[in-house]
Each structure stands twice: as structure tokens, then as C-alpha cells.
Design a protein around this motif. Structure first.
Motif, PDB file in Angstrom:
ATOM      1  N   ALA A 156       0.836  -1.212   0.000  1.00  0.00           N
ATOM      2  CA  ALA A 156       0.000   0.000   0.000  1.00  0.00           C
ATOM      3  C   ALA A 156       0.862   1.249   0.000  1.00  0.00           C
ATOM      4  N   SER A 157       1.894   1.276   0.843  1.00  0.00           N
ATOM      5  CA  SER A 157       2.944   2.294   0.790  1.00  0.00           C
ATOM      6  C   SER A 157       2.425   3.728   0.886  1.00  0.00           C
ATOM      7  N   THR A 158       1.416   3.968   1.718  1.00  0.00           N
ATOM      8  CA  THR A 158       0.953   5.339   1.951  1.00  0.00           C
ATOM      9  C   THR A 158       2.047   6.124   2.675  1.00  0.00           C
ATOM     10  N   MET A 159       2.229   7.357   2.258  1.00  0.00           N
ATOM     11  CA  MET A 159       3.333   8.161   2.800  1.00  0.00           C
ATOM     12  C   MET A 159       3.018   8.668   4.204  1.00  0.00           C
ATOM     13  N   GLU A 216      -1.179  18.321  12.638  1.00  0.00           N
ATOM     14  CA  GLU A 216      -1.198  17.009  13.282  1.00  0.00           C
ATOM     15  C   GLU A 216      -0.805  15.941  12.268  1.00  0.00           C
ATOM     16  N   ALA A 217      -0.567  14.756  12.770  1.00  0.00           N
ATOM     17  CA  ALA A 217      -0.412  13.598  11.901  1.00  0.00           C
ATOM     18  C   ALA A 217      -1.788  13.107  11.473  1.00  0.00           C
ATOM     19  N   ASP A 218      -1.865  12.547  10.293  1.00  0.00           N
ATOM     20  CA  ASP A 218      -3.119  11.995   9.795  1.00  0.00           C
ATOM     21  C   ASP A 218      -3.533  10.827  10.698  1.00  0.00           C
ATOM     22  N   PRO A 219      -4.736  10.881  11.285  1.00  0.00           N
ATOM     23  CA  PRO A 219      -5.142   9.795  12.200  1.00  0.00           C
ATOM     24  C   PRO A 219      -5.239   8.440  11.511  1.00  0.00           C
ATOM     25  N   THR A 220      -5.518   8.433  10.210  1.00  0.00           N
ATOM     26  CA  THR A 220      -5.534   7.157   9.498  1.00  0.00           C
ATOM     27  C   THR A 220      -4.157   6.508   9.547  1.00  0.00           C
ATOM     28  N   MET A 221      -3.108   7.323   9.371  1.00  0.00           N
ATOM     29  CA  MET A 221      -1.757   6.778   9.414  1.00  0.00           C
ATOM     30  C   MET A 221      -1.364   6.352  10.820  1.00  0.00           C
ATOM     31  N   LEU A 222      -1.862   7.072  11.826  1.00  0.00           N
ATOM     32  CA  LEU A 222      -1.612   6.645  13.209  1.00  0.00           C
ATOM     33  C   LEU A 222      -2.227   5.273  13.454  1.00  0.00           C
ATOM     34  N   GLY A 223      -3.407   5.046  12.865  1.00  0.00           N
ATOM     35  CA  GLY A 223      -4.058   3.747  13.011  1.00  0.00           C
ATOM     36  C   GLY A 223      -3.294   2.636  12.312  1.00  0.00           C
ATOM     37  N   VAL A 224      -2.749   2.941  11.117  1.00  0.00           N
ATOM     38  CA  VAL A 224      -1.958   1.949  10.383  1.00  0.00           C
ATOM     39  C   VAL A 224      -0.726   1.562  11.195  1.00  0.00           C
ATOM     40  N   ARG A 225      -0.062   2.574  11.713  1.00  0.00           N
ATOM     41  CA  ARG A 225       1.150   2.324  12.491  1.00  0.00           C
ATOM     42  C   ARG A 225       0.822   1.509  13.756  1.00  0.00           C
ATOM     43  N   TYR A 226      -0.315   1.831  14.401  1.00  0.00           N
ATOM     44  CA  TYR A 226      -0.706   1.104  15.610  1.00  0.00           C
ATOM     45  C   TYR A 226      -0.995  -0.361  15.290  1.00  0.00           C
ATOM     46  N   SER A 235       6.750   3.819   7.865  1.00  0.00           N
ATOM     47  CA  SER A 235       7.463   4.830   8.640  1.00  0.00           C
ATOM     48  C   SER A 235       6.521   5.497   9.629  1.00  0.00           C
ATOM     49  N   ALA A 236       7.086   6.109  10.660  1.00  0.00           N
ATOM     50  CA  ALA A 236       6.276   6.814  11.656  1.00  0.00           C
ATOM     51  C   ALA A 236       5.580   8.012  11.020  1.00  0.00           C
ATOM     52  N   PRO A 237       4.282   8.217  11.302  1.00  0.00           N
ATOM     53  CA  PRO A 237       3.559   9.366  10.739  1.00  0.00           C
ATOM     54  C   PRO A 237       4.176  10.684  11.186  1.00  0.00           C
ATOM     55  N   ILE A 238       4.038  11.697  10.321  1.00  0.00           N
ATOM     56  CA  ILE A 238       4.538  13.033  10.629  1.00  0.00           C
ATOM     57  C   ILE A 238       3.403  14.043  10.481  1.00  0.00           C
TER      58      ILE A 238
END
Length: 529
Positions: A373-376, A457-467, A482-485
Motif C-alpha cells: 500500500a505504501s501510503t506516505m 497534526e499527523a493523519d489519524p488514518t496513518m496513526l491507526g496503520v502504524r498502531y 514509517s512513523a507518521p509526521i
């Protein structure tokens, strides 16, 4: 403007001071001509083309009335023609434009990866054939950021995830360009990358990235030997319609500060080329700088050398229409260079730091295509840029790989809200190609539009992916994202808690700085306490 009849390019250089006088011991000379039969050779009946710019990578001269030019050369130069509007460059079997001649009599120095083979003595005449074509002011260009394939598996991801959905759909484009990091520190993969790009059936220009370099080079001018062997010059220019493109290798390697790694910047010879080149360009043209590392530096890092940026931008002060295209960061953002950056004009210089086709370095779980998926990190999905020109004006359309062309806004909202719960539920909108200049609004159940605020803020969708990766009992398949920014194009609004029990729709509307409107919608459920 038209020059009077000139008998020799030396007189031309005196009357039109675009280049240093021709005083060097070795001289490259030749003719630029209209190649009517496209055989790559100047036939007797084919006329030379006047007022065409030719360069050795530093100096720029214009051809005389018979198409002749002369330039000084040393032992390591690439002579290239700067394509004028209304003409087409020849391409090779891989659709790589052929507009240059490498002059490297001894060849490249021995390095880990092969460079240019010895070219031998300087030819008596280095000629460039151009083919006349109808070239409208309105056209499109396809732009890729960082394909960055490290191995053949990733070449497959690139082909299945990006190339396949564009194949057969590029008829309306004039050419394509990759903004550097074609490969991942592995120049032998240039061939596989070329084979993938070839399927798009477009002339394709390359920008050199920091992962396309010969990292064992001891000086910056030798860090491009493998790139040069495959693609020719890494700093060059061409015209298309009323747009003048300048491609820059803006990576200094080794880093001049400590002799290790790299820094964004330009050598004196490159800056001299840009200055001389722009003297040939009409002031009402749009000037597009294409480079890998962004011109801006975040924080105090000076990731791009300040003095080089200021000088480069000083060349643009008399050009009211300018744009930069960069990549490298694996996020998507816009920067507007102003006087604080060294730009001596009222209107800013817009830099579009484009999202990448490799996304977050081919990380994340596989999608239905078997491609990561490779979302940035900023929440931008991997994709590519449709860049449109109309005269000296431009517009852009970032397309998400594997999604409909209308997908411009990613939404995040809670699935359910307890009725009466106030102040704890937000809706987020990530306008992937957006900036602070855009206006974003939302409404619930078709009610009144209300403004959303830009969220740092960081995109909450990416925080969920990382979690999801962190919380998994066993490591998930693939490369951990990678960690969301903090995203520069994320908006949010507070959802009220006093809505009736049941399903509710949230619609988001973007009105961007170019007068376009984009929408998306989602839903949530209010449940009884």
C-alpha cells in the motif's frame, strides 16, 4: 529577437554575450539542422537552424544563420542542444531523448559501478538533428516522484502498481519525467527501470537523485558517471510550447561540509549554465525548474545550501511565471519562495514537492494487486502527477494509484458517537495535493457549510496503520510503515454530540487556490447512551 547575418559563431558570441569567448584550446563545433527524413544525419538538402541554443554544461551559445555553433571543451564535457519550441528530439529504443554528445576521451574513472567508456578524439563536427512538429500551447506532462526500485521485486511493484494502470492511456501527453531516485543505489537497475517506463510509450526525461549516484566518487563532478553513461547530462534544458524546462542535478556529493553523505546545492558551473541559459528565454515564458532535492530547508538543517538557492532564485526575478518540481521527501507539500529566500520580486516562486510512485518506500501490507500500500507518512497515498500547461499557465492533478481520478480527499471520522457526548469527536480531511491556500468546509446531513481548520497534526488514518503494526502479536507481512509526521494538508472539525440516534452523513468540500472544487463524503452513527 532576430540577429543580423553572422558569418561565424565567434562573432555571434561577441554580439550576443551568452557564453564566454571561444578561447579554449579544444573546440567542439557542429550544426543544428532540421532532420526532415529523421535519419539522424545532415543531408545536403537539410538546412541548418538559426538561433538554437547549444551548451557544454556551463556556456551557452546560439547557432548562426546556417545552424553552426562552437563551444570550448575540456576532457569531460557533454555537448547538448536545447530543444526549441516547435521541434522534436530523436529518441532511442527505450524512448530516452537523444540530444547530447559525451566527450570523455579517457572515459570514466574506475568506480564500483561502470560509467562512460572512452569516447576517443573529439569529432570534427557534432551535429544535432531536430524534427519539426506542431506544438500546441496547451498540453500535459506525466510526472513521477522517486520510483526508487532497490531490486527486481520492487521493479515488479512499480510495474503492477503504477505502469500497468497508465499503459495505453498516455496519448494526450507530450512527454514524461521522473524527478530523481529512479533506482535505489543500484545503477545496474537502470535497464529494468527503463523497460518499465518504455511501456508508457512517451519520450521520458530523467532527473538525477541521490540514490542514482556513484557514492564512491571523490568529487561531485564524478558522482554521476553511471547516470551519465545511461542518460547523458544531468543538468540541461529544453522548450515545449511556451514553457522552458531546466533540469538540475542539485545534489552535492560528497557533502562539502564534512566530506560524507550529500547536501542539496549547485556547483558554480551549473549556476553559470542556468544564468546563461535564461538569457535565451523570452521573459513571458513559464520557467519550470526540475530537481530532486527541494530548494527549501526545513528548520536549521540547510538541507539545501542557502547561497546557491539565493543565486538561483535571483536569476528568476525578471520572469513572472515560474515553478519548481521536486521529490525526495516521500511526502507531498507546497512551498512558496519569497524575498526571505532570496527572490527579488513581488510574486512567490511556487515549489511543488511531489508525492512518489514508490510511496513510503514500498512499505505496508499488500493490496489486491500484490503491491505494498505504501501510503506516505503525511497520509498521501502513492501516485503520480498530471501536470497541465496552457501558454505560461499551469495546473496540477495528483492521481492516486489504484483509485478513481476523483479521489482527492481522504476522510477520517469515528464510526459511532454516543449521543450527548460533546467535544471528543472530530472529522479529518486530508486534501492530498492541498496547501494552506485552499479552503475546506464540511456539512452534516446536507446542512449549512462550516469551515474546517488546518490541523498541524499527523493523519489519524496513518496513526491507526502504524498502531496496527505495533499491536500485532506476530510481525505483519511486508515492511513496517514509517512513523507518521505532521501533514501540511490536513483539516479537521468538531462533530457535535447532540444529533439524533441513527446514521449521519458528512460531506467535505475543497475549494482550492486555482478555483477548482473537490468533494468526498463519509458517514458515522449516533447511538443512544
Amino acid at each position: 529577437m532576430r540577429l543580423p547575418n553572422l558569418l561565424h559563431p565567434f562573432l555571434l558570441s561577441l554580439l550576443f554575450p551568452l557564453a564566454t569567448p571561444v578561447l579554449a584550446q579544444n573546440q567542439a563545433q557542429g550544426v543544428v539542422f532540421e532532420d526532415k527524413n529523421s535519419n539522424g544525419k545532415k543531408d545536403r538538402q537539410e538546412a541548418g537552424l538559426a538561433q538554437v541554443a547549444v551548451s557544454n554544461g556551463k556556456d551557452v551559445v546560439l547557432t548562426d544563420q546556417k545552424g553552426y555553433y562552437q563551444l570550448p571543451v575540456g576532457q569531460d564535457n557533454i555537448i547538448f542542444v536545447i530543444k526549441p519550441t516547435g521541434y522534436r528530439l530523436p529518441v532511442n529504443a527505450q524512448n530516452l531523448p537523444q540530444f547530447f554528445y559525451r566527450h570523455k576521451p579517457q572515459g570514466s574513472p574506475k568506480q564500483k559501478f561502470a560509467g562512460v567508456a572512452p569516447t576517443g578524439p573529439l569529432p570534427k563536427s557534432i551535429d544535432f538533428g531536430l524534427t519539426k512538429q506542431t506544438e500546441p500551447d496547451a498540453y500535459q506532462v506525466l510526472v513521477f516522484g522517486d520510483p526508487q526500485v532497490y531490486n527486481t521485486d520492487q521493479v515488479g511493484y512499480f510495474e503492477r502498481g503504477v505502469i500497468a494502470e497508465l499503459q495505453g492511456k498516455t496519448k494526450g501527453f507530450s512527454f514524461g519525467m521522473s524527478l530523481g531516485d529512479l533506482v535505489g543505489d543500484n545503477p545496474p537497475l537502470f535497464e529494468a527501470y527503463n523497460s518499465a517506463i518504455r511501456k508508457l510509450d512517451l519520450p521520458w526525461f530523467q532527473v538525477m537523485g541521490n540514490h542514482d549516484m556513484n557514492h564512491d566518487a571523490k568529487q561531485d563532478s564524478l558522482s554521476d558517471e553511471s547516470f551519465e553513461a545511461m542518460y547523458g547530462p544531468n543538468t540541461y534544458a529544453f522548450n515545449q510550447g511556451k514553457v522552458h524546462f531546466i533540469v538540475l542535478d542539485d545534489i552535492l556529493s560528497p557533502d562539502p561540509r564534512d566530506g560524507a553523505g550529500y547536501q542539496g546545492g549547485l556547483r558554480p558551473d551549473q549556476l553559470a549554465f542556468v544564468e546563461a541559459d535564461l538569457k535565451t528565454v523570452p521573459k513571458d515564458y513559464l520557467v519550470v525548474l526540475c530537481h530532486h532535492i527541494p530548494l527549501f530547508s526545513e528548520g536549521d538543517s540547510e538541507s539545501f545550501r542557502k547561497a546557491d538557492r539565493q543565486r538561483l532564485l535571483s536569476f528568476l526575478k525578471d520572469f513572472p511565471h515560474t515553478l519548481s518540481l521536486s521529490a525526495h521527501t516521500h511526502i507531498q507539500q507546497h512551498y512558496f519562495h519569497g524575498q526571505v529566500d532570496g527572490l527579488e520580486r513581488a510574486t512567490p516562486h511556487h515549489e511543488y514537492n511531489v508525492g512518489t510512485t514508490s510511496g513510503d518506500w514500498y512499505s505496508g501490507e499488500d493490496n489486491e494487486q500484490g503491491v505494498p500500500a505504501s501510503t506516505m507518512r503525511d497520509g498521501t497515498p502513492k501516485g503520480y502527477l498530471f501536470l497541465s500547461f496552457n501558454g505560461n499557465q499551469y495546473s496540477f492533478d495528483y492521481r492516486i494509484a489504484g483509485q478513481p481520478e476523483t479521489y482527492k480527499i481522504g476522510l477520517y471520522a469515528p464510526k459511532s458517537i454516543k449521543q450527548g457526548q460533546v467535544g471528543r469527536n472530530d472529522v479529518y480531511a486530508n486534501f492530498f495535493q492541498g496547501s494552506h491556500r485552499d479552503s475546506v468546509s464540511y456539512r452534516v446531513d446536507g446542512g449549512n457549510w462550516k469551515k474546517m481548520i488546518l490541523a498541524e497534526e499527523a493523519d489519524p488514518t496513518m496513526l491507526g496503520v502504524r498502531y496496527r503494526w505495533d499491536a500485532a502479536d506476530q510481525p505483519l507481512k511486508g515492511i513496517k510503515p514509517s512513523a507518521p509526521i505532521v501533514s501540511t494538508h490536513l483539516w479537521k472539525a468538531r462533530l457535535g454530540g447532540n444529533l439524533p440516534v441513527g446514521e449521519h452523513n458528512v460531506e467535505v468540500q475543497v475549494k482550492d487556490a486555482y478555483g477548482r472544487t473537490f468533494t468526498n463524503k463519509t458517514s458515522f452513527r449516533v447511538v443512544a447512551p
